[in-house]
Design a protein around this motif. Structure first.
Motif, PDB file in Angstrom:
ATOM      1  N   ARG A  62       0.799  -1.228   0.000  1.00 30.41           N
ATOM      2  CA  ARG A  62       0.000   0.000   0.000  1.00 30.41           C
ATOM      3  C   ARG A  62       0.831   1.277   0.000  1.00 30.41           C
ATOM      4  NH1 ARG A  62      -2.982  -2.768   4.201  1.00 30.41           N
ATOM      5  NH2 ARG A  62      -4.760  -3.802   3.239  1.00 30.41           N
ATOM      6  N   THR A  63       1.959   1.301   0.706  1.00 37.52           N
ATOM      7  CA  THR A  63       2.670   2.579   0.897  1.00 37.52           C
ATOM      8  C   THR A  63       4.147   2.592   0.539  1.00 37.52           C
ATOM      9  OG1 THR A  63       3.072   2.046   3.220  1.00 37.52           O
ATOM     10  CG2 THR A  63       1.084   3.320   2.712  1.00 37.52           C
ATOM     11  N   LEU A  64       4.813   1.453   0.535  1.00 37.11           N
ATOM     12  CA  LEU A  64       6.250   1.465   0.243  1.00 37.11           C
ATOM     13  C   LEU A  64       6.489   1.989  -1.173  1.00 37.11           C
ATOM     14  CD1 LEU A  64       7.390  -1.933   1.798  1.00 37.11           C
ATOM     15  CD2 LEU A  64       7.965   0.366   2.602  1.00 37.11           C
ATOM     16  N   PRO A  65       7.535   2.776  -1.365  1.00 37.14           N
ATOM     17  CA  PRO A  65       7.812   3.337  -2.697  1.00 37.14           C
ATOM     18  C   PRO A  65       8.093   2.236  -3.724  1.00 37.14           C
ATOM     19  CG  PRO A  65       9.105   4.453  -1.008  1.00 37.14           C
ATOM     20  CD  PRO A  65       8.466   3.269  -0.352  1.00 37.14           C
ATOM     21  N   PRO A  90      -2.245  -4.840  -0.877  1.00 37.33           N
ATOM     22  CA  PRO A  90      -3.498  -5.521  -1.182  1.00 37.33           C
ATOM     23  C   PRO A  90      -4.687  -4.700  -0.680  1.00 37.33           C
ATOM     24  CG  PRO A  90      -2.466  -6.532   0.708  1.00 37.33           C
ATOM     25  CD  PRO A  90      -1.535  -5.466   0.235  1.00 37.33           C
ATOM     26  N   PHE A  91      -5.834  -5.012  -1.208  1.00 43.25           N
ATOM     27  CA  PHE A  91      -7.035  -4.282  -0.836  1.00 43.25           C
ATOM     28  C   PHE A  91      -7.970  -5.130   0.014  1.00 43.25           C
ATOM     29  CE2 PHE A  91      -5.399  -2.370  -4.749  1.00 43.25           C
ATOM     30  CZ  PHE A  91      -5.059  -1.131  -4.222  1.00 43.25           C
ATOM     31  N   ALA A  92      -7.545  -6.331   0.362  1.00 42.89           N
ATOM     32  CA  ALA A  92      -8.327  -7.188   1.262  1.00 42.89           C
ATOM     33  C   ALA A  92      -7.954  -6.841   2.703  1.00 42.89           C
ATOM     34  CB  ALA A  92      -8.032  -8.659   0.983  1.00 42.89           C
ATOM     35  N   ILE A  97       0.597  -7.444   2.237  1.00 46.72           N
ATOM     36  CA  ILE A  97       1.342  -7.537   0.980  1.00 46.72           C
ATOM     37  C   ILE A  97       0.703  -8.597   0.086  1.00 46.72           C
ATOM     38  CG2 ILE A  97       3.047  -9.254   1.766  1.00 46.72           C
ATOM     39  CD1 ILE A  97       5.189  -7.418   0.300  1.00 46.72           C
ATOM     40  N   ASP A  98       0.736  -8.328  -1.214  1.00 49.04           N
ATOM     41  CA  ASP A  98       0.355  -9.314  -2.229  1.00 49.04           C
ATOM     42  C   ASP A  98       1.616  -9.653  -3.003  1.00 49.04           C
ATOM     43  OD1 ASP A  98      -2.394  -9.695  -1.933  1.00 49.04           O
ATOM     44  OD2 ASP A  98      -2.916  -8.070  -3.294  1.00 49.04           O
ATOM     45  N   VAL A  99       1.925 -10.916  -3.137  1.00 52.93           N
ATOM     46  CA  VAL A  99       3.144 -11.326  -3.843  1.00 52.93           C
ATOM     47  C   VAL A  99       2.790 -12.008  -5.154  1.00 52.93           C
ATOM     48  CG1 VAL A  99       4.394 -11.560  -1.637  1.00 52.93           C
ATOM     49  CG2 VAL A  99       3.342 -13.583  -2.677  1.00 52.93           C
ATOM     50  N   SER A 100       3.738 -12.026  -6.065  1.00 56.79           N
ATOM     51  CA  SER A 100       3.532 -12.704  -7.350  1.00 56.79           C
ATOM     52  C   SER A 100       3.465 -14.218  -7.140  1.00 56.79           C
ATOM     53  CB  SER A 100       4.688 -12.386  -8.298  1.00 56.79           C
ATOM     54  OG  SER A 100       5.898 -12.939  -7.797  1.00 56.79           O
ATOM     55  N   ARG A 101       2.975 -14.920  -8.137  1.00 62.40           N
ATOM     56  CA  ARG A 101       2.882 -16.384  -8.047  1.00 62.40           C
ATOM     57  C   ARG A 101       4.255 -17.015  -7.821  1.00 62.40           C
ATOM     58  NH1 ARG A 101      -0.531 -20.655  -8.854  1.00 62.40           N
ATOM     59  NH2 ARG A 101       0.577 -22.583  -9.322  1.00 62.40           N
ATOM     60  N   LYS A 102       5.285 -16.535  -8.531  1.00 60.32           N
ATOM     61  CA  LYS A 102       6.628 -17.095  -8.351  1.00 60.32           C
ATOM     62  C   LYS A 102       7.095 -16.916  -6.909  1.00 60.32           C
ATOM     63  CE  LYS A 102      11.234 -17.369 -10.209  1.00 60.32           C
ATOM     64  NZ  LYS A 102      12.115 -17.043 -11.309  1.00 60.32           N
ATOM     65  N   ALA A 103       6.823 -15.750  -6.331  1.00 63.05           N
ATOM     66  CA  ALA A 103       7.190 -15.505  -4.933  1.00 63.05           C
ATOM     67  C   ALA A 103       6.406 -16.437  -4.015  1.00 63.05           C
ATOM     68  CB  ALA A 103       6.934 -14.049  -4.569  1.00 63.05           C
ATOM     69  N   ALA A 104       5.119 -16.640  -4.316  1.00 65.22           N
ATOM     70  CA  ALA A 104       4.285 -17.540  -3.512  1.00 65.22           C
ATOM     71  C   ALA A 104       4.822 -18.967  -3.552  1.00 65.22           C
ATOM     72  CB  ALA A 104       2.842 -17.492  -4.002  1.00 65.22           C
ATOM     73  N   GLU A 105       5.312 -19.378  -4.710  1.00 63.31           N
ATOM     74  CA  GLU A 105       5.920 -20.709  -4.810  1.00 63.31           C
ATOM     75  C   GLU A 105       7.163 -20.787  -3.942  1.00 63.31           C
ATOM     76  OE1 GLU A 105       6.525 -21.043  -9.019  1.00 63.31           O
ATOM     77  OE2 GLU A 105       4.422 -21.542  -9.407  1.00 63.31           O
ATOM     78  N   SER A 106       7.995 -19.746  -3.969  1.00 64.47           N
ATOM     79  CA  SER A 106       9.217 -19.721  -3.148  1.00 64.47           C
ATOM     80  C   SER A 106       8.890 -19.755  -1.659  1.00 64.47           C
ATOM     81  CB  SER A 106      10.036 -18.467  -3.446  1.00 64.47           C
ATOM     82  OG  SER A 106      10.500 -18.481  -4.769  1.00 64.47           O
ATOM     83  N   LEU A 107       7.772 -19.136  -1.284  1.00 65.62           N
ATOM     84  CA  LEU A 107       7.361 -19.096   0.118  1.00 65.62           C
ATOM     85  C   LEU A 107       6.546 -20.324   0.519  1.00 65.62           C
ATOM     86  CD1 LEU A 107       6.330 -15.340   0.232  1.00 65.62           C
ATOM     87  CD2 LEU A 107       8.314 -16.372   1.386  1.00 65.62           C
ATOM     88  N   ASP A 108       6.267 -21.197  -0.448  1.00 60.23           N
ATOM     89  CA  ASP A 108       5.458 -22.402  -0.234  1.00 60.23           C
ATOM     90  C   ASP A 108       4.087 -22.051   0.343  1.00 60.23           C
ATOM     91  OD1 ASP A 108       4.840 -25.093  -0.338  1.00 60.23           O
ATOM     92  OD2 ASP A 108       5.721 -25.523   1.639  1.00 60.23           O
ATOM     93  N   MET A 109       3.395 -21.115  -0.362  1.00 56.16           N
ATOM     94  CA  MET A 109       2.082 -20.688   0.110  1.00 56.16           C
ATOM     95  C   MET A 109       0.981 -20.864  -0.934  1.00 56.16           C
ATOM     96  SD  MET A 109       2.479 -16.512   0.053  1.00 56.16           S
ATOM     97  CE  MET A 109       0.731 -16.138   0.003  1.00 56.16           C
ATOM     98  N   ILE A 110       1.279 -21.579  -2.026  1.00 59.74           N
ATOM     99  CA  ILE A 110       0.290 -21.752  -3.087  1.00 59.74           C
ATOM    100  C   ILE A 110      -0.953 -22.470  -2.564  1.00 59.74           C
ATOM    101  CG2 ILE A 110      -0.192 -22.894  -5.295  1.00 59.74           C
ATOM    102  CD1 ILE A 110       1.548 -20.444  -5.647  1.00 59.74           C
ATOM    103  N   ARG A 111      -0.776 -23.538  -1.839  1.00 56.88           N
ATOM    104  CA  ARG A 111      -1.913 -24.334  -1.365  1.00 56.88           C
ATOM    105  C   ARG A 111      -2.787 -23.541  -0.390  1.00 56.88           C
ATOM    106  NH1 ARG A 111      -2.852 -30.099  -0.990  1.00 56.88           N
ATOM    107  NH2 ARG A 111      -0.815 -30.312  -1.960  1.00 56.88           N
ATOM    108  N   SER A 112      -2.169 -22.849   0.543  1.00 58.96           N
ATOM    109  CA  SER A 112      -2.952 -22.125   1.557  1.00 58.96           C
ATOM    110  C   SER A 112      -3.500 -20.801   1.040  1.00 58.96           C
ATOM    111  CB  SER A 112      -2.123 -21.894   2.816  1.00 58.96           C
ATOM    112  OG  SER A 112      -0.963 -21.162   2.489  1.00 58.96           O
TER     113      SER A 112
END
Length: 123
Positions: A62-65, A90-92, A97-112
């Motif tokens: 939301r605010t970081l440059p 994010p607006f939810a 923070i909202d991350v890209s799909r590739k970042a989500a894969e790296s963080l192992d958060m796709i399933r959740s």
């Protein structure tokens, strides 16, 4: 006159909410929830003007440059990734923070889909 005063106070409060709030890079640190966005937004223009690529290591905040590099750590499994801020969101409610799909894969958060994270700006 009273209406004008109320509007000025309201705008002052909103302006205070819109800034980064930190000085030097590395000053930002927050814990909260992260989500990811991918295929549905792939190719769309981001708030920074570049095209969103779900295969890049980018994020929306939301605010970081724009261009700020952040380390995002999944607090469920301690996996981390360094991302570049290139969009707004994010607006939810409750998400930081909202991350890209590739970042989500790296963080192992796709399933959740949504996980608790720590976001730290880098110098």
């Amino acid at each position: 006159m009273r209406r004008l005063s109320v509007l000025l106070v309201l705008f002052s409060l909103l302006a205070g909410c819109s800034s980064f709030g930190g000085g030097a890079p590395g000053d930002y640190r927050a814990d909260g929830k992260a989500s990811y966005y991918g295929k549905a937004h792939h190719g769309n223009k981001t708030a920074s003007g570049e095209r969103f690529d779900q295969n890049d290591l980018t994020a929306a905040h939301r605010t970081l440059p724009f261009g700020t590099r952040v380390k995002v750590t999944n607090l469920n499994n301690n996996r981390s990734v360094v991302l570049r801020i290139n969009d707004r969101g994010p607006f939810a409610r409750g998400r930081i923070i909202d991350v890209s799909r590739k970042a989500a894969e790296s963080l192992d958060m796709i399933r959740s889909g949504v996980v608790p994270v720590r976001v730290e700006s880098l110098k």
